[in-house]
Design a protein around this motif. Structure first.
Motif, PDB file in Angstrom:
ATOM      1  N   VAL A  13      -4.219   5.299  -0.859  1.00  0.00           N
ATOM      2  CA  VAL A  13      -3.595   6.165   0.128  1.00  0.00           C
ATOM      3  C   VAL A  13      -2.884   7.299  -0.598  1.00  0.00           C
ATOM      4  CG1 VAL A  13      -1.908   6.325   1.994  1.00  0.00           C
ATOM      5  CG2 VAL A  13      -3.316   4.284   1.764  1.00  0.00           C
ATOM      6  N   MET A  14      -3.135   8.514  -0.162  1.00  0.00           N
ATOM      7  CA  MET A  14      -2.484   9.663  -0.790  1.00  0.00           C
ATOM      8  C   MET A  14      -1.499  10.285   0.185  1.00  0.00           C
ATOM      9  SD  MET A  14      -5.320  11.741  -2.931  1.00  0.00           S
ATOM     10  CE  MET A  14      -4.085  12.859  -3.559  1.00  0.00           C
ATOM     11  N   TYR A  15      -0.469  10.883  -0.385  1.00  0.00           N
ATOM     12  CA  TYR A  15       0.461  11.624   0.463  1.00  0.00           C
ATOM     13  C   TYR A  15       0.962  12.848  -0.301  1.00  0.00           C
ATOM     14  CZ  TYR A  15       4.216  12.882   3.560  1.00  0.00           C
ATOM     15  OH  TYR A  15       5.019  13.581   4.414  1.00  0.00           O
ATOM     16  N   ALA A  16       0.782  14.002   0.284  1.00  0.00           N
ATOM     17  CA  ALA A  16       1.300  15.261  -0.249  1.00  0.00           C
ATOM     18  C   ALA A  16       0.968  15.459  -1.733  1.00  0.00           C
ATOM     19  CB  ALA A  16       2.806  15.361  -0.021  1.00  0.00           C
ATOM     20  N   GLY A  17      -0.287  15.283  -2.070  1.00  0.00           N
ATOM     21  CA  GLY A  17      -0.734  15.574  -3.427  1.00  0.00           C
ATOM     22  C   GLY A  17      -0.466  14.482  -4.435  1.00  0.00           C
ATOM     23  N   LYS A  18       0.105  13.365  -3.973  1.00  0.00           N
ATOM     24  CA  LYS A  18       0.398  12.259  -4.894  1.00  0.00           C
ATOM     25  C   LYS A  18      -0.181  10.965  -4.353  1.00  0.00           C
ATOM     26  CE  LYS A  18       4.489  13.925  -7.225  1.00  0.00           C
ATOM     27  NZ  LYS A  18       3.881  13.934  -8.562  1.00  0.00           N
ATOM     28  N   LEU A  19      -0.299  10.003  -5.254  1.00  0.00           N
ATOM     29  CA  LEU A  19      -0.772   8.710  -4.801  1.00  0.00           C
ATOM     30  C   LEU A  19       0.392   7.937  -4.199  1.00  0.00           C
ATOM     31  CD1 LEU A  19      -3.013   7.650  -7.805  1.00  0.00           C
ATOM     32  CD2 LEU A  19      -3.575   9.030  -5.806  1.00  0.00           C
ATOM     33  N   ALA A  20       0.160   7.272  -3.070  1.00  0.00           N
ATOM     34  CA  ALA A  20       1.216   6.483  -2.458  1.00  0.00           C
ATOM     35  C   ALA A  20       0.999   5.004  -2.760  1.00  0.00           C
ATOM     36  CB  ALA A  20       1.246   6.720  -0.955  1.00  0.00           C
ATOM     37  N   GLU A  21      -0.238   4.547  -2.528  1.00  0.00           N
ATOM     38  CA  GLU A  21      -0.462   3.114  -2.677  1.00  0.00           C
ATOM     39  C   GLU A  21      -1.935   2.853  -2.896  1.00  0.00           C
ATOM     40  OE1 GLU A  21       1.122   0.923   0.569  1.00  0.00           O
ATOM     41  OE2 GLU A  21       0.900  -1.006  -0.436  1.00  0.00           O
ATOM     42  N   LYS A  22      -2.225   1.916  -3.790  1.00  0.00           N
ATOM     43  CA  LYS A  22      -3.610   1.469  -3.930  1.00  0.00           C
ATOM     44  C   LYS A  22      -3.608  -0.056  -3.975  1.00  0.00           C
ATOM     45  CE  LYS A  22      -7.853   1.472  -6.497  1.00  0.00           C
ATOM     46  NZ  LYS A  22      -8.577   1.561  -7.740  1.00  0.00           N
ATOM     47  N   ALA A  23      -4.483  -0.658  -3.169  1.00  0.00           N
ATOM     48  CA  ALA A  23      -4.537  -2.115  -3.132  1.00  0.00           C
ATOM     49  C   ALA A  23      -5.894  -2.531  -2.608  1.00  0.00           C
ATOM     50  CB  ALA A  23      -3.443  -2.643  -2.202  1.00  0.00           C
ATOM     51  N   PRO A  24      -6.265  -3.794  -2.813  1.00  0.00           N
ATOM     52  CA  PRO A  24      -7.474  -4.294  -2.162  1.00  0.00           C
ATOM     53  C   PRO A  24      -7.380  -4.071  -0.652  1.00  0.00           C
ATOM     54  CG  PRO A  24      -6.701  -5.878  -3.781  1.00  0.00           C
ATOM     55  CD  PRO A  24      -5.665  -4.807  -3.695  1.00  0.00           C
ATOM     56  N   ALA A  25      -8.503  -3.788  -0.036  1.00  0.00           N
ATOM     57  CA  ALA A  25      -8.491  -3.357   1.366  1.00  0.00           C
ATOM     58  C   ALA A  25      -7.728  -4.323   2.273  1.00  0.00           C
ATOM     59  CB  ALA A  25      -9.934  -3.187   1.837  1.00  0.00           C
ATOM     60  N   GLU A  26      -8.003  -5.644   2.110  1.00  0.00           N
ATOM     61  CA  GLU A  26      -7.319  -6.656   2.916  1.00  0.00           C
ATOM     62  C   GLU A  26      -5.811  -6.532   2.801  1.00  0.00           C
ATOM     63  OE1 GLU A  26      -7.959  -9.093   5.038  1.00  0.00           O
ATOM     64  OE2 GLU A  26     -10.065  -8.456   5.042  1.00  0.00           O
ATOM     65  N   VAL A  27      -5.365  -6.453   1.553  1.00  0.00           N
ATOM     66  CA  VAL A  27      -3.924  -6.431   1.270  1.00  0.00           C
ATOM     67  C   VAL A  27      -3.307  -5.153   1.838  1.00  0.00           C
ATOM     68  CG1 VAL A  27      -2.206  -6.405  -0.564  1.00  0.00           C
ATOM     69  CG2 VAL A  27      -4.276  -7.797  -0.800  1.00  0.00           C
ATOM     70  N   LEU A  28      -3.976  -4.044   1.609  1.00  0.00           N
ATOM     71  CA  LEU A  28      -3.377  -2.778   2.021  1.00  0.00           C
ATOM     72  C   LEU A  28      -3.213  -2.716   3.535  1.00  0.00           C
ATOM     73  CD1 LEU A  28      -3.318   0.451   0.498  1.00  0.00           C
ATOM     74  CD2 LEU A  28      -4.269   0.583   2.785  1.00  0.00           C
ATOM     75  N   VAL A  29      -4.179  -3.255   4.254  1.00  0.00           N
ATOM     76  CA  VAL A  29      -4.103  -3.164   5.707  1.00  0.00           C
ATOM     77  C   VAL A  29      -3.145  -4.237   6.265  1.00  0.00           C
ATOM     78  CG1 VAL A  29      -5.430  -3.458   7.833  1.00  0.00           C
ATOM     79  CG2 VAL A  29      -6.339  -2.070   5.961  1.00  0.00           C
ATOM     80  N   ASN A  30      -3.166  -5.443   5.680  1.00  0.00           N
ATOM     81  CA  ASN A  30      -2.363  -6.520   6.249  1.00  0.00           C
ATOM     82  C   ASN A  30      -0.958  -6.611   5.682  1.00  0.00           C
ATOM     83  OD1 ASN A  30      -4.426  -7.324   7.981  1.00  0.00           O
ATOM     84  ND2 ASN A  30      -5.420  -8.457   6.308  1.00  0.00           N
ATOM     85  N   ALA A  31      -0.795  -6.215   4.412  1.00  0.00           N
ATOM     86  CA  ALA A  31       0.548  -6.291   3.826  1.00  0.00           C
ATOM     87  C   ALA A  31       0.846  -5.037   3.019  1.00  0.00           C
ATOM     88  CB  ALA A  31       0.655  -7.540   2.942  1.00  0.00           C
ATOM     89  N   PRO A  32       0.898  -3.898   3.670  1.00  0.00           N
ATOM     90  CA  PRO A  32       1.181  -2.668   2.914  1.00  0.00           C
ATOM     91  C   PRO A  32       2.620  -2.660   2.423  1.00  0.00           C
ATOM     92  CG  PRO A  32       1.115  -2.218   5.262  1.00  0.00           C
ATOM     93  CD  PRO A  32       0.756  -3.652   5.104  1.00  0.00           C
ATOM     94  N   LYS A  33       2.860  -1.992   1.307  1.00  0.00           N
ATOM     95  CA  LYS A  33       4.206  -1.959   0.748  1.00  0.00           C
ATOM     96  C   LYS A  33       4.859  -0.600   0.916  1.00  0.00           C
ATOM     97  CE  LYS A  33       3.818  -5.540  -2.786  1.00  0.00           C
ATOM     98  NZ  LYS A  33       4.702  -6.524  -2.155  1.00  0.00           N
ATOM     99  N   HIS A  34       4.057   0.466   0.835  1.00  0.00           N
ATOM    100  CA  HIS A  34       4.629   1.806   0.936  1.00  0.00           C
ATOM    101  C   HIS A  34       4.948   2.117   2.398  1.00  0.00           C
ATOM    102  CE1 HIS A  34       5.123   6.107   0.464  1.00  0.00           C
ATOM    103  NE2 HIS A  34       5.103   5.940  -0.866  1.00  0.00           N
ATOM    104  N   PRO A  35       6.110   2.617   2.684  1.00  0.00           N
ATOM    105  CA  PRO A  35       6.465   2.892   4.086  1.00  0.00           C
ATOM    106  C   PRO A  35       5.466   3.831   4.764  1.00  0.00           C
ATOM    107  CG  PRO A  35       8.252   3.516   2.578  1.00  0.00           C
ATOM    108  CD  PRO A  35       7.185   2.924   1.736  1.00  0.00           C
TER     109      PRO A  35
END
Lengths: 333, 330
Positions: free
Chosen positions: A217-239
């Protein structure tokens, strides 16, 4: 995941404008493994298209500032078509309207030193795989429907078995049925070894979730979060990721009773981006430390995040509730 | 395919009928009377002789019947290939006068149109990819295309003819020569032909070059050019595609410009006193020569319609989208 295929290291790409540099890609570092399908998500203007472009071809306004991208040791951009290939957003108009599709492919592969005649059996096999008959080679692009053109472009783009395929918003112009078919075809291409790894650029997390191994996931020219698809959708960490995912409509929810909301505010302008965390102004969890830029660090194996809160607390459930409560203004639904 | 050409033929036929009717009407709306003009030219002193002469001439020219019958007669004779007798060059038939002038006009028009189109497209395409060429071709092209044909003709006649003394400024060939197939005569013909040709060529060339330059730039921005570049296609391949695609609107432009070019050729001929159709039209108007005027106009109309038809056919051959459109319609 096995060996690393693509390595991007602190890549910065700015756009030259008369008012100064637009910092569309401001220091991104990540890896894509062999046979990995990575979804690249974010809202418009977050730099995801710039990232995709800087891996394949700089346009006249783009300026490489620092960092590098290596694909199997080859410095990118380079090795177009044979090493890196693209399925463009504009697949409907990607083929020259006045040349037959077979002729176009022949011209293109010959320019890369291949024999069209030798490739033809494989080409026909792949066309049939995506449900097109060999006859389309004798057709002009206008004689095909939109979905057929999209599939023809997919075959054309991957014909020389590139190591990396960038699929840029490939499903945006299609109806839902075709979206699904295209997404499945992409996975099939990877499974059959037509492409080694893949970056699927999209703003549609729900679609990329179905096919991607990991999501960035990118936000404003920077990386916000990268995770396995399952994890990112079910337990995201970045607000930001949490808000992005919670603003998706859910099946079974009647939006007459529960209002569909987005993320309040707008992404910052990248001509003069704010210091510190760039999501700070819109973040319900922002605190003092956010004035300092958070590093993109691995908090769990394969899970990277750029947020002080996520790093310090590391308890996603709690944060998610806080986040959701903040969003709805504390009032119950 | 048949349907497409059937429809096109019908449109051309209708245009032809309207044009012929207008051709017939226009001279008759002009002030003056051709027969009276002939009579004054003969300078008959006996006033009694005038009335029978008038009657005779009116019968010769078919002006003694009602207007509607003149119109019908005109069509009947036209279909027989008879365009009447010239008033100005009485009693030469109009067809003969025109046949003598047509080679000159065609020798001017066909090379001027084709060469300017080909050269303009090539130069325009080159300009689209070389900065320095673009910076020269563009302003020069704008000046050339904005120049009226006859004004450029006068300028060329003055600079290369009168001041430079390189080319003759008037006529189809020198008066001291007789038309024959000798080197001297052909050379003389060529030197007389060159300046009118050049003025036509230059004006048209400017327009084509600018058009092509803009079209190429537009084509190189198109999605397919972008995609090919992304796939590492060589520039030569992309340019080849872009050039071919940009030629299509230029072909339409050619069809639209034909009439303008013909009109330009007519005034250019007048500037250089070149013995083609334009020169004939001027003489015909000055002498109230209804029949010659009708004849020359008719020739111009047929020429433009034929050329347009040829372009229609070429378009079908080169643009698959037109072909598909035709299949869709049937």
């Amino acid at each position: 995941m096995s060996a690393v295929s693509l390595q991007v290291d602190n890549l910065r790409v700015y756009y030259r404008t008369t008012r100064g540099d637009v910092k569309a890609l401001d220091g991104v570092t990540f890896e894509v493994a062999d046979r990995e399908i990575m979804g690249l998500a974010g809202e418009s203007g977050c730099g995801k298209s710039t990232l995709a472009k800087s891996l394949i071809r700089y346009d006249g306004r783009m300026r490489h500032v620092s960092g590098k991208a290596l694909l199997d040791g080859l410095s990118l951009p380079g090795g177009r078509y044979t090493k890196v290939s693209l399925i463009p957003q504009y697949a409907m108009s990607a083929m020259n309207p006045t040349v037959k599709i077979g002729r176009l492919i022949a011209d293109l592969v010959r320019a890369h030193g291949w024999s069209y005649r030798e490739l033809l059996p494989e080409l026909v096999r792949r066309l049939e795989l995506v449900g097109l008959s060999a006859d389309v080679l004798n057709n002009y692009p206008i004689e095909l429907s939109g979905g057929m053109k999209q599939r023809a472009v997919m075959v054309l783009s991957t014909l020389l078995n590139p190591s990396l395929l960038i699929a840029d918003e490939v499903t945006s112009a299609l109806d839902v049925t075709n979206q699904r078919a295209v997404a499945e075809t992409l996975v099939q291409f990877r499974d059959r070894g037509f492409v080694t790894s893949m970056i699927v650029v999209t703003h549609d997390i729900s679609l990329v979730y179905q096919i991607a191994d990991t999501i960035l996931v990118m936000y404003a020219g920077k990386l916000a979060e990268k995770a396995p698809a399952e994890v990112l959708v079910n337990a995201p960490k970045h607000p930001y990721t949490r808000l992005l995912i919670s603003s998706l409509p859910e099946v079974g929810v009647r939006h007459a009773t529960r209002k569909l909301t987005g993320i309040p505010g707008r992404p910052p302008h990248l001509l003069n981006p704010p210091t510190g965390c760039r999501f700070r102004d819109r973040c319900p969890l922002a605190y003092d430390r956010c004035a300092e830029e958070p590093p993109f660090t691995e908090v769990e194996p394969g899970h990277f995040v750029a947020c002080w809160k996520a790093m310090s607390e590391g308890s996603p459930g709690e944060n998610q509730e806080a986040c959701a409560a903040e969003r709805s203004g504390g009032t119950p639904w | 395919m048949h349907r497409y050409f059937g429809r096109k033929t019908l449109i051309y036929l209708l245009t032809f009928i309207v044009a012929v009717t207008l051709n017939w009407l226009i001279p008759r709306f002009m002030p003056g009377d051709p027969v009276l003009r002939m009579l004054t030219r003969t300078s008959v002193s006996n006033p009694e002789a005038i009335a029978p002469m008038r009657e005779y001439y009116e019968r010769v020219f078919g002006l003694d019947v009602p207007l509607w019958q003149q119109y019908v007669n005109y069509w009947v004779q036209l279909l027989k290939g008879n365009m009447g007798v010239s008033v100005w060059l009485f009693p030469t038939p109009v067809t003969e006068v025109i046949t003598r002038a047509v080679p000159y006009t065609l020798a001017l028009l066909i090379p001027a149109i084709l060469l300017s189109w080909i050269a303009g497209n090539k130069v325009g395409a080159l300009a689209a990819r070389r900065k320095w060429l673009d910076n020269t071709v563009l302003p020069v092209g704008y000046v050339l295309t904005a120049t009226p044909y006859m004004w450029l003709g006068i300028l060329l006649a003055w600079s290369l003819g009168i001041v430079g003394g390189i080319f003759p400024v008037a006529g189809g060939y020198s008066f001291e020569l007789r038309p024959e197939w000798s080197l001297a005569f052909v050379g003389n013909l060529f030197s007389h032909w060159f300046l009118p040709f050049l003025s036509l060529f230059l004006v048209a060339f400017g327009g084509w070059a600018i058009g092509m330059r803009n079209l190429i730039i537009y084509e190189l921005e198109a999605d397919y050019a972008n995609y090919l570049e992304t796939l590492g296609a060589p520039r030569s391949l992309i340019r080849r595609y872009a050039f071919r695609n940009a030629l299509l609107p230029q072909l339409t432009g050619l069809a639209l410009q034909l009439g303008v070019l013909v009109a330009g050729a007519l005034v250019t001929e007048i500037v250089f006193a070149y013995p083609g159709l334009g020169y004939l039209i001027l003489s015909a108007i000055q002498n109230q020569d209804f029949f010659l005027l009708q004849g020359t106009f008719l020739f111009v109309v047929i020429g433009v319609l034929l050329a347009n038809f040829v372009i229609d056919v070429i378009y079908v051959i080169v643009d698959p989208r037109v072909r598909v459109g035709m299949q869709g319609a049937s």
